[in-house]
Design an enzyme around this catalytic site. Structure first.
Site, short mmCIF file in Angstrom:
data_model
loop_
_atom_site.label_atom_id
_atom_site.label_comp_id
_atom_site.label_asym_id
_atom_site.label_seq_id
_atom_site.Cartn_x
_atom_site.Cartn_y
_atom_site.Cartn_z
N GLU A 171 124.52 31.31 -102.09
CA GLU A 171 125.68 30.83 -101.29
C GLU A 171 126.28 29.81 -102.16
OE1 GLU A 171 125.03 29.05 -97.52
OE2 GLU A 171 123.11 29.64 -97.44
N CYS A 178 121.38 31.70 -95.89
CA CYS A 178 120.03 31.73 -96.20
C CYS A 178 119.26 32.89 -96.33
CB CYS A 178 119.56 30.58 -95.46
SG CYS A 178 120.32 29.10 -95.31
N HIS A 201 112.16 30.18 -92.12
CA HIS A 201 113.36 29.23 -92.82
C HIS A 201 113.41 27.85 -92.71
CE1 HIS A 201 117.31 28.21 -94.52
NE2 HIS A 201 117.69 28.14 -93.22
N LYS A 212 110.28 23.58 -83.92
CA LYS A 212 110.90 23.99 -82.75
C LYS A 212 110.74 25.50 -82.69
CE LYS A 212 114.91 21.01 -82.86
NZ LYS A 212 114.73 20.16 -81.54
N SER A 269 122.82 31.73 -91.56
CA SER A 269 123.89 31.46 -90.69
C SER A 269 124.85 32.46 -90.60
CB SER A 269 124.23 29.88 -90.84
OG SER A 269 123.38 29.05 -90.45
P1 HMG Z 1 121.73 14.60 -85.57
O1 HMG Z 1 122.99 14.76 -84.72
O2 HMG Z 1 121.84 13.81 -86.69
O3 HMG Z 1 120.31 14.40 -84.99
O4 HMG Z 1 121.83 16.11 -86.29
P2 HMG Z 1 119.78 14.25 -83.46
O5 HMG Z 1 120.57 13.32 -82.90
O6 HMG Z 1 119.58 15.85 -82.81
O7 HMG Z 1 118.42 13.84 -83.91
C1 HMG Z 1 117.54 14.65 -84.61
C2 HMG Z 1 116.09 14.52 -84.06
O8 HMG Z 1 115.82 13.14 -84.22
C3 HMG Z 1 116.11 14.72 -82.74
O9 HMG Z 1 114.80 15.33 -82.30
C4 HMG Z 1 115.99 13.23 -81.99
O10 HMG Z 1 115.32 13.12 -80.77
C5 HMG Z 1 114.98 12.70 -83.32
P3 HMG Z 1 114.64 16.65 -81.52
O11 HMG Z 1 115.28 16.26 -80.15
O12 HMG Z 1 115.67 17.59 -82.05
O13 HMG Z 1 113.23 17.10 -81.39
N1 HMG Z 1 115.31 11.15 -83.24
C6 HMG Z 1 114.26 10.35 -83.54
N2 HMG Z 1 112.84 10.51 -83.82
C7 HMG Z 1 112.14 9.32 -84.22
N3 HMG Z 1 112.71 8.08 -84.36
C8 HMG Z 1 114.05 8.05 -84.17
C9 HMG Z 1 114.79 8.88 -83.59
N4 HMG Z 1 116.07 8.89 -83.34
C10 HMG Z 1 116.34 10.51 -82.98
N5 HMG Z 1 114.42 6.69 -83.91
C11 HMG Z 1 121.27 18.20 -86.99
C12 HMG Z 1 120.61 16.96 -86.57
C13 HMG Z 1 120.08 19.30 -87.35
C14 HMG Z 1 122.02 18.97 -85.91
C15 HMG Z 1 121.94 17.98 -88.45
O14 HMG Z 1 121.01 17.26 -89.21
C16 HMG Z 1 122.68 19.05 -89.08
O15 HMG Z 1 123.79 19.49 -88.57
N6 HMG Z 1 122.03 19.68 -90.17
C17 HMG Z 1 122.66 20.88 -90.76
C18 HMG Z 1 122.58 22.05 -89.88
C19 HMG Z 1 121.16 22.74 -90.07
O16 HMG Z 1 120.19 22.50 -90.93
N7 HMG Z 1 121.08 23.62 -88.72
C20 HMG Z 1 119.53 23.97 -88.86
C21 HMG Z 1 119.64 25.84 -88.19
S1 HMG Z 1 120.81 26.58 -88.95
C22 HMG Z 1 120.04 27.06 -90.47
O17 HMG Z 1 118.89 27.00 -90.62
C23 HMG Z 1 120.76 27.66 -91.65
C24 HMG Z 1 121.24 26.77 -92.72
O18 HMG Z 1 120.31 26.55 -93.68
C25 HMG Z 1 122.33 27.41 -93.59
C26 HMG Z 1 122.39 28.88 -94.15
O19 HMG Z 1 121.91 29.86 -93.35
O20 HMG Z 1 123.00 29.17 -95.00
C27 HMG Z 1 121.71 25.40 -92.28
#
Ligand code: HMG
Length: 404
Positions: A81, A113, A244, A253, A324
């Site tokens: 991509e 992906c 993935h 998860k 996605s």
């Molecule tokens: P965010 O808003 O930065 O993070 O976004 P958050 O607030 O959800 O926190 C992440 C985790 O850290 C949480 O854990 C928090 O509790 C924890 P969870 O509740 O999820 O288990 N946390 C802490 N842990 C320890 N100590 C601390 C602390 N503070 C918080 N102090 C998000 C996270 C994944 C949304 C962001 O990084 C993002 O947008 N990433 C890109 C999208 C993505 O990877 N999506 C995954 C599914 S889609 C996919 O896989 C396809 C893709 O590869 C693309 C394709 O297909 O081409 C992306």
């Protein structure tokens, strides 16, 4: 005819940013990235590396490691991509750089992906379709994952490629003919034509991934239901489950969801044991390289075979691919006895040979990204993107550039 991955090779670029450094620069707790997301470092390419050089390096090393003449390849599909042209496929550059002969179908596929799996399944079907004479396909999944600086997606970048030789004599993985798929039009992650960085609805994308896993796994489980004893889970028959992995916590998860669907519910203790045995060992490499989009699942496969090929030989593993947009597939494969003697397949080497950089260097590399140029000291790839001349992309072998 048994068909599968005869050999595979992984390549990640030479630089990597430790996530603790990024956390400090962005003012977030380092544990949020290293534990909350589970990422330790992410690969960053130098200006002379683009998706073509990533793909070609993985492809050339895969064929060399397999001892296969490139002219034997009859189908070359590159899944990405991070395409470099609206018309000219990445694969045709790889075709020339790697020395594949003229009697070969060459094209590029895209579905976020999921593209790597789409290409792998198409290649396997193509090999199966010719029953009279064996033939071989080369599939390369390659990407550079980019999100905006300072965005929640920033710590989930990365870059890399996995090349897979697909044929009738698998030493890495026999592929099952059946799989479970799930597709739905969702706006969870996308990259409009005029943008370099992806747009993402992060939290929604996690939900879409888990919904697609539920759909794909349910449909696969239904196929196997007649063979399962009462109360037996399908996961109980697997030695490893690879996902993935945009960031390792996503696989955690996903595995909880998989067990819930498979067993109709799971205790925290049963989940923790299953995650420790079936998932965690395959995640160390992605925690160091980051998201490689189409290649991500296959980085997990390469790392598992490189580290544990002997232990996994003769065992069945599960694989879940998510792209996605979205399309997802759950399938299984048997690791052949030959996996014990595959030798190095690039994952460890990519991690051991890399150079860790600080945040200013990472930001400079991103700004220079894929402009082309000369290889930096210690460059680990086989090919170099020199730049664009007369609207044409120019690639060379590293040894030719260094000799000039
Ligand atoms: P965010 O808003 O930065 O993070 O976004 P958050 O607030 O959800 O926190 C992440 C985790 O850290 C949480 O854990 C928090 O509790 C924890 P969870 O509740 O999820 O288990 N946390 C802490 N842990 C320890 N100590 C601390 C602390 N503070 C918080 N102090 C998000 C996270 C994944 C949304 C962001 O990084 C993002 O947008 N990433 C890109 C999208 C993505 O990877 N999506 C995954 C599914 S889609 C996919 O896989 C396809 C893709 O590869 C693309 C394709 O297909 O081409 C992306």
């Amino acid at each position: 005819m048994s068909v599968g991955i005869e050999h595979l090779y992984c390549y990640a670029p030479q630089f990597a940013l430790p996530l603790t450094a990024l956390a400090e620069a962005r003012g977030v707790a380092p544990e949020k990235l290293t534990q909350g997301l589970g990422v330790q470092a992410m690969a960053v390419p130098p200006a002379c590396e683009d998706v073509v050089t990533l793909a070609a390096t993985a492809a050339a090393r895969c064929l060399r490691a397999a001892g296969v003449d490139p002219r034997e390849v009859g189908l070359l599909v590159v899944a990405t991509e991070t395409g470099v042209d609206h018309s000219k496929p990445v694969g045709i550059f790889v075709h020339e750089l790697v020395g594949v002969g003229p009697h070969c179908r060459v094209y590029e596929v895209k579905h976020a992906c999921y593209g790597g799996t789409a290409a792998l399944m198409t290649a396997a079907d193509w090999v199966r379709a010719k029953r009279t004479a064996p033939r071989r396909a080369l599939v390369v999944a390659a990407d550079i994952a980019r999100y905006a600086l300072g965005s929640p997606g920033e710590p989930t970048q990365g870059a890399g490629a996995v090349a897979m030789l697909v044929g009738p004599d698998p030493r890495a993985l026999f592929l099952s003919e059946e799989s479970g798929v799930h597709a739905a039009n969702v706006y969870d992650f996308w990259r409009p034509l005029d943008r370099r960085e992806a747009l993402v609805d992060g939290k929604f994308s996690v939900e879409c991934y888990l919904d697609a896993l539920t759909g794909a796994f349910r449909s696969y489980r239904e196929l196997e239901r007649p063979q399962l004893a009462a109360g037996e889970g399908l996961v109980d028959r697997l030695a490893r489950v690879l996902y993935h992995t945009p960031f390792p916590k996503m696989a955690a998860k996903a595995h909880r969801r998989l067990l819930e669907v498979d067993r109709g519910g799971v205790t925290d203790e049963a989940y923790a044991t299953s995650y420790r045995d079936l998932v965690a060992p395959g995640l160390e490499a992605v925690a160091q390289i980051g998201n490689t989009y189409t290649a991500s699942l296959y980085v997990c496969l390469a790392a598992s075979l490189e580290d544990d090929g002997r232990r996994l030989a003769g065992r069945r593993i599960g694989l879940f691919s998510y792209g996605s947009g979205c399309c997802a597939e759950f399938f299984t494969g048997i690791v052949p006895a030959g996996a014990a003697s595959l030798g190095p397949i690039g994952v460890r080497e990519s991690i051991e040979r890399r150079t860790l950089v600080d945040v200013p260097t990472y930001e400079r590399l991103l700004a220079e990204g894929e402009r082309g140029g000369t290889p930096p000291t210690g460059f680990t790839g086989d090919f170099v993107f020199r730049g664009i001349r007369d609207d044409r992309r120019v690639y060379e072998r590293v040894r030719e550039v260094l000799a000039a």
